[in-house]
Design an enzyme around this catalytic site. Sequence first.
Site, mmCIF file in Angstrom:
data_model
loop_
_atom_site.group_PDB
_atom_site.id
_atom_site.type_symbol
_atom_site.label_atom_id
_atom_site.label_comp_id
_atom_site.label_asym_id
_atom_site.label_seq_id
_atom_site.Cartn_x
_atom_site.Cartn_y
_atom_site.Cartn_z
ATOM 1 C CB CYS A 50 73.990 67.790 56.056
ATOM 2 S SG CYS A 50 73.780 65.783 56.910
ATOM 3 C CE1 TYR A 51 79.313 65.440 59.076
ATOM 4 C CE2 TYR A 51 78.108 64.077 58.728
ATOM 5 C CZ TYR A 51 78.852 64.933 59.366
ATOM 6 O OH TYR A 51 79.028 64.450 60.897
#
Length: 341
Positions: free
Chosen positions: A147-148
Amino acid sequence: MKKYKAGIINVTGYAGLELARILESHPSVELCSVTGRSLAGKKLSDVFPYLHRLDLPITENLEGQVDVAFLALPHKEGAALVPALLEKGMRVIDISADFRLKDPALYQAWYGFEHPCPGLLEEAVYGLPELKRKDIAGARLVANPGCYPTSAILGLVPAFKSDLIEPSAIIDAKSGLSGSGRTPTVKTIFCEADEDVCAYSIGTHRHQPEIAQELCRASGGVIPRVTFCPHLVPMSRGILSTAYARLKQPVTDEEVKEIYRQFYKDEPFVKVTAEPPHTRYTRGTNMCFIYPVVDALNEQLIVISCIDNLVKGAAGQAVQNMNIMLGLAETEGLEAMATLP
């Protein structure tokens, strides 16, 4: 009309549940099998009533014909399952980190385990469609990005590819609590997380080598220095990343915005915005909103990008990858817009 059959291994985590929600309304794919060891024998809709149209039994192993298998297990737990799934002719999309890094030694250094099938690391395609669409189309195994990294890479890659910035970036990222998973910890329970913001894993977060690896590829092999500092904020979903990089030469704000607009002009899930975006713009959607701006006084590029960590940062991107692998329209099942409030 024939529908492809999909299965989810470990449906009971946030990413697995979000996959089930998205696949339930997919016009060309049927979710036919879901697993979850702790809940085996129960119905998905009974355990999670909001998935009321999914009366699937939760089993210990995938059952029946499956064309595409999604692995939503924690890192280290699913890698050993992949060879057998591939041997059965399934396409595999792994949402964990187990196939994202190309160097097997990095798994020991950053994740603390020896990779069980290092021979598949080179075959696995890093599933960021905006950069790897052609490779994804022919892949048997796709490593769904973190996600990051999704937020950070999409925010920075136009600048790296356009040679706008020095090979170094500072990324300050803030995530909702669902990014930490469903298992509660002291940091994530309401009384501890409410009205609080904290940094964690400073300089040691496992997504740091993933970001560096993909920015290196985007910049033609130049290894960038990546400083990554994540934070937890008291919201359920969303990631907002602010990246800082030194410009190689003077450039105007409008010139940078035009570079970004041109880079993403044909991308259905990336929008370059005229104002700094809010995480709520992405809630429940597969969108990434990006706002680049020049700090002329300090000769810096600042890029703000935001996504829903469970959709574009996990399940939605996995479905986007599946669509590409199966030759479907890339946006199928992913057309939803955010809700407000």
